[in-house]
Structure formats: C-alpha cells, structure tokens
Design a protein around this motif. Structure first.
Motif, mmCIF file in Angstrom:
data_model
loop_
_atom_site.group_PDB
_atom_site.id
_atom_site.type_symbol
_atom_site.label_atom_id
_atom_site.label_comp_id
_atom_site.label_asym_id
_atom_site.label_seq_id
_atom_site.Cartn_x
_atom_site.Cartn_y
_atom_site.Cartn_z
ATOM 1 N N PHE A 105 0.831 -1.211 0.000
ATOM 2 C CA PHE A 105 0.000 0.000 0.000
ATOM 3 C C PHE A 105 0.862 1.256 0.000
ATOM 4 N N SER B 273 -3.187 -1.402 -2.424
ATOM 5 C CA SER B 273 -4.154 -0.448 -1.864
ATOM 6 C C SER B 273 -3.636 0.973 -1.980
ATOM 7 N N ASN C 30 -7.506 -2.820 -4.003
ATOM 8 C CA ASN C 30 -8.397 -2.513 -2.893
ATOM 9 C C ASN C 30 -8.563 -1.001 -2.772
#
Ligand code: KIV
Ligand code: ZN
Length: 525
Positions: free
Chosen positions: A104, A144, A172
C-alpha cells in the motif's frame, strides 16, 4: 436493482488480526492470534490478513506461525512499498500453501503533501516498483491506494491502471478515514470501472472505516458497483471507530440475497461463536444492541412484537438466530446437570473441546453450579474461554478475604498456593478492594505492575451472574492483558491479574526479557 456482473461470489478478506489488532486495547498474544486464525478458517473466510510483519519481530513471528499452520484460507501480510517490508511479508507468509502480499501507499493530496512529501508521479513509480517486486515473489498481489476515497478521481484511476499493468491481482479501495458516503462511493467505483482499462481482469476490493458509522453501508455500495472483495473485521474492531463489521456485511448479503444477487462462502452459523471468541480475547464486548451478534439482536421485548412472533416468526424476524450460530434457547443448566448435558451444550454453542479440555471445563462448571443456581450459555462460554487460555502456575488463588466500608480504605488478604504446595499469604490496604487486592498480589508474587484498565462484563443474566474481568497492566513499560471470571468481581479481578503475573514469572524463569517495540511481547508469551 440487482448487480449486473458475471461474478456472483464476494470474497471475504478478514483483517481482524491486522487492522483490528492495531486498535488500542485489541492487541493479542501469539496463542490468541492462532485461536482467532483457526476460528476464521472455520468461519470459511477467503483471506486472512494476519498482520504487518515489518511492524515488529512479534508481528513477523505471528504472521509466520499462522501461515505455517496452513489452516486453509489465503494468508496475507501487509507491506509498505519498500524492499525490506515486501521481503519480510514473503518470508512470513510463504509457509501457507496459498499466500498473498498486500502493498500500500497513500495517494490523496493530503497524504502526498503532509505525510509522504512525494509528487504524484513518484507515488505511482513507488507503487509500480513494489507491485513488480512482490509479483516476482508471489502470484497473488494486492495493492491499496491508502486514503483512496479522498484522492482525485482521475489520479486514482491513473494509479489503479498502473497497479494493474504492474501485475496487481487485487486492487483494494480504502476509505481510510471513514469519510465517504454510500452514493459517493458507488460513484467512485463506477468511475473506476469505466475509466480503468483491464479492471475486469482483477478483483476489485473495498476497505472501509467506520468514523461516520457507514463502513458497512459504504462497503455494500461498493459491492453494488462491482467490488467483489470486502475487507472487514469480526465485531468491526479496528482503528478509531473500527472497520466494516464482517458479520453485518455477510448477513446483509445473505438476508437480502434477492437484492444483491450475490453470495459469500461464509458459514454463518460460526458468526456468533467467532464474535464471542474475539470479544473475550480482546475484552472489547459489542454493545447489547449491536446488529447480528449483540445480546439483544434477537430478543423481542415489546408485547405487540411478542404476539406477532408467536403467530409467525417472520412478522418481526428477518434472520433466524440459528443462522448466525445463536442456539434457539438460552437453555439453563444447573448443579444436577450431568457431563453428557454439559458436553451437548458446549457443542451446540459451537465449541470443539478435546477430552482433556472437556474434563477441565466440566470441573469448572460443577464448581460454578455450586455457587449459582442457573448456569447460562454466557457462563459456559466464559468457562470455555478460561479453560482455553488457562495457564499453568506458578501461583493459583486459593482464597480471598475482603473488608470494605464506605469512607474507609479497603483491606484485602490473598492466599495463594504455588508449585510443590508452597503457600503465600499477603494483606494490603488500598483505596478500594481492587487496589488493595492487586497490591497484596504484588507482595505475594513479587511482580510489580501498573493497572491501566479494568473492564467488567457480565457473562450472563441475574444478580448472581459471573463477572468477566479484563485487565490491562503495564509491567516494565510493556502492556499486557489478563482475564478472569467469577461470581465475585474482586476474585475475577484477582484471577485476571494473577494470569498476567504468572505469565511474567514463567517468562522470567525462562530467562526471556521484554523486548521493546509494538506488541513484541507476543513472541515470548
Ligand atoms: O485503512 C487503510 O487504508 C488500510 C490500508 C493499509 C489498506 O488499512
Ligand atoms: Zn484500514
């Protein structure tokens, strides 16, 4: 409106052990994490995010221990976009037959400017590099863009496109600060569907926080717009106001199947036992009126409702209690109930105990039934939790004498029995009985602690209900949690305190020291 997409299956990505465990007061020991991971696999979640291995050696060890158990679901670990984090996740999760690396980086203007101090292009380069590196180690890579819901739509689409090109298999979309609302999130997902090439080749996922109380609603809006993975936690535990609650999202999809036209693979009859396990371990008990797993979720008090229910349950009941693992009756056991009835009740409540655990739990049940007339499901669950987490000595509480008087300090004497039947007896005076009892325990065991939090929860109903106490204490600067239950709340508190003291003494006997860092005690206790 029904969702128009060929893929009807929603993947449930459980992050109780990562985002949930990160919340204050929710940290778990290694053995507690293993129990939760096993319960999640029995619930049949698709993916378990087991932790953030780079956060601390303890986190790494627990992710690895869970992965090595190979419980069944995909085991995932979280990494920032750097080589060290990604390699740590890979080393931790690779023991699981199916594993995932989740990378992420934040993308919103606020995070770019104040946290990362990085330009848009730099962030894309960092994400692409990390995804490519993770793909060299693992076929299953999730990306993400943190704070996606506050990111400019066109830039978000650019980031997601680059992530897909780089090899992400799941993308995501987090509402990191719980800021979005359902209609806006629906629009965001539809925008991505329309503007990102090859988006249908990956699984689109949603990850919502509950700051405005809309985490479940926002997750379902995303699902309506094409998301096929929901990231969620048991009881909705998580940072600040928590994450999307797994049980609520799953039961919404199931109960409103004709609306969503979708399904999850969750065995919903495991929802209630899993919720109880997590609340007992963390000491964070859902409010009584919490949807699906709250104590009042299926009780009908109003006369008009009861009348309707007697005519036909569907008048006021949209889900059956047994569908979420709540057995129909809160059947009462008592001191004349035999081992057979006890064992049946334990298995109806969804617990699987081996013979040794059954024997210990039955002994505890008999002791409790001597003290209180009616033993309810909550009492039995409490016994099982204590048997499950029961630790051996060195010290056991033999008896307790408490003297209190309004306007006067309390005096408590604790009588402990140790290994080889050694006895220790100490008295102390304190502002109240808990302070006095803890001081007496400190004198008797030699373990000094600072009490940080004391939570009391009633395991069942009635004035003779057992009190379940969860204490958070600090020993040598590190935080530990202990649990205890009894019909006497001072005794329950002493048991909780003694549990932590015993763990400390065992650790000292092994020569282990407390290492600094977030949750590092987990590896050693
Ligand atoms: O809330 C968030 O943005 C996260 C990400 C790391 C997925 O937890
Ligand atoms: Zn999160």
């Amino acid at each position: 409106m029904s969702v128009a997409s060929a893929d009807k299956r929603i993947r449930i990505f459980d992050t109780t052990l990562r985002d949930g465990e990160q919340a204050p007061g929710c940290s778990m020991t290694l053995s507690e994490k293993l129990r939760v991971a096993k319960a999640l696999s029995e619930l049949n979640v698709d993916i378990i995010e087991a932790g953030f291995p780079a956060a601390s050696p303890g986190d790494f060890d627990s992710v690895k221990a869970i992965a090595d158990r190979n419980y069944g679901p995909v085991i995932c670990g979280l990494a920032r976009c750097n080589t060290a984090d990604i390699e740590k996740v890979h080393a931790a999760v690779k023991g699981a037959e199916r594993h995932r690396i989740h990378v992420f980086v934040a993308t919103s203007a606020i995070h770019r400017e104040y946290k990362l101090k990085m330009a848009k292009e730099e962030i894309i380069r960092s994400a692409v590099g990390a995804i490519k590196m993770a793909r060299e180690l693992c076929d299953d890579v999730e990306f993400s863009p943190e704070d996606a819901s506050r990111t400019e739509l066109s830039y978000l689409a650019e980031v997601v496109s680059a992530a897909i090109e780089a090899g992400a298999t799941t993308v995501n979309i987090p509402d990191t600060v719980g800021y979005t609302v359902p209609a806006e999130f629906d629009h965001l997902f539809r925008y991505l569907k329309e503007h990102v090439a090859r988006i249908d080749e990956i699984i689109l996922s949603v990850h919502c926080h509950n700051d405005l109380g809309m985490a479940v609603a926002n997750s379902l809006a995303a699902v309506g717009a094409g998301a096929r993975q929901i990231e969620c936690t048991i009881n909705g535990i998580g940072e600040r106001a928590g994450n999307c609650s797994l049980e609520e999202a799953v039961m919404a999809v199931k109960t409103r199947a004709e609306f969503f036209g979708l399904e999850t693979g969750i065995d919903t009859t495991r929802l209630y036992p899993t919720s109880r396990l997590v609340s007992n371990i963390t000491g964070m008990h859902p409010p009584r009126n919490k949807a699906i797993v709250g104590e009042n979720a299926f009780s009908h008090e109003a006369g008009i409702h009861q009348h309707g229910m007697l005519q036909h349950a569907s008048t006021y009941e949209i889900m059956r209690p047994e569908d979420v693992g709540l057995t129909k009756s809160n059947l009462v056991l008592g001191k004349h109930s035999g081992r057979h009835a006890f064992r049946d009740r334990v298995s109806e409540l969804g617990f699987e105990l081996d013979d040794f655990e059954t024997n210990r739990a039955f002994q505890e049940f008999k002791k409790l039934a001597d003290k209180k007339k009616d033993v309810y499901d909550g009492d039995i669950e409490s016994i099982i939790m204590n048997v499950g987490s029961a630790t051996s000595g060195p010290w056991t509480l033999e008896s307790l004498e408490v003297q209190t008087h309004t306007d006067e300090p309390a005096t408590v004497t604790v009588n402990l029995i140790g290994e080889d039947s050694v006895k220790a007896s100490e008295s102390a005076i304190g502002d109240g009985p808990i302070a006095a009892a803890f001081l007496a325990l400190e004198k008797a065991t030699g373990v000094e602690l600072v009490l940080k939090n004391f939570e009391l929860h009633s395991a069942s109903i009635g004035e003779d209900a057992q009190g379940e106490v969860t204490v958070t204490v600090e020993i040598e600067g590190q935080s530990f949690r202990g649990r205890g239950a009894s019909v006497d709340i001072v005794e329950a508190g002493c048991r909780a305190c003694l549990e932590v003291m015993n763990r400390t003494l065992r650790r000292r006997a092994r020569g282990d020291s407390i290492v600094g860092g977030v949750h590092s005690e987990h590896a050693t206790i």
